[in-house]
Write an enzyme that holds these catalytic residues in place. Sequence first.
Site, PDB file in Angstrom:
ATOM      1  N   SER A   1      69.181 -36.453  30.347  1.00 43.47           N
ATOM      2  CA  SER A   1      69.066 -37.780  29.745  1.00 43.47           C
ATOM      3  C   SER A   1      67.593 -38.037  29.494  1.00 43.47           C
ATOM      4  CB  SER A   1      69.632 -38.837  30.706  1.00 43.47           C
ATOM      5  OG  SER A   1      69.209 -40.143  30.351  1.00 43.47           O
TER       6      SER A   1
ATOM      7  N   TYR B   1      69.471 -41.916  39.267  1.00 45.05           N
ATOM      8  CA  TYR B   1      69.770 -41.251  37.997  1.00 45.05           C
ATOM      9  C   TYR B   1      68.543 -40.519  37.469  1.00 45.05           C
ATOM     10  CZ  TYR B   1      72.227 -40.687  33.541  1.00 45.05           C
ATOM     11  OH  TYR B   1      72.865 -40.166  32.434  1.00 45.05           O
TER      12      TYR B   1
END
Length: 280
Positions: free
Chosen positions: A146, A159
């Site tokens: 990401s 994350y």
Amino acid sequence: MPLALTSRLTSHRAFITGAASGLGRAFCRHLARDGWTIGLADIDADGLAEAAREMQNLGAATHSVELDVTDATAFEAAANDFVEATGGIDLVINNAGLGAGGPFMDSTIDQWRSVIDVNLLGVVNGCKAFVPHLQRGGGHLMNIASIAAVASAPRMSMYNVTKAGVRSLSETLYGELKDDGIHVSVVMPSFFQTNIDRDLVGPDSARSMTQALMAKSDLSAADVAEHALEKAAKETIHVIYPTWMSRMIWYWKRLFPGSYVRSLPGREEEARNFANRSER
């Protein structure tokens, strides 16, 4: 027209984790339309069966396996079974992952373990299971990270850390596996429309923030998957989805890291205000 990756490879056998929904299913659709043989893996048995039926209707031969990517032994068995059934492997996409958010001090060690186990060690397990097979004939290894791997946005520590780990692992393997005829890429999209909020680890405010950011995006999972597959055909290692914001973050962080990090406290204030509004 077929995908460029389909045209470049002589055999078309892919294994994809998180294949039951979201980005994983989007990858499957693109490959199925080109007649690939696809190994679909997911922990969601019902979604997996539905996805397999869809891919068969699109023209793919499928091999489905209910798989928890945190189980290294099960992952290795799934890889061996797929290769035995198909005669080899050409493309591995380590896509399965969990969303996570919330202030660092509100997160628990158990939450950290669960996110690391899926988002980082799940990718490690996939690489361990399939690289020996790829070394026999070459192919492509694609790991889904990401833009969070670069951005380090506040209230996304779990994350951010796991996706940064996936990026670093992919870069390391790129160097180690090049001589084996294996190309490695790491895909780093920004927010797009998917279901990553479904099992998100963290408070309700993090889920609300994620949902709002996805709602603002005009990017679909199909867009991200198509772009990643086209870049794979060109053997691009860093696949940044071509939005202005993602590219700005990528180059700002690389060229002016001090300036970028000094901007983060301002974004923490914005995130705090957003979370406060979500909790009302």
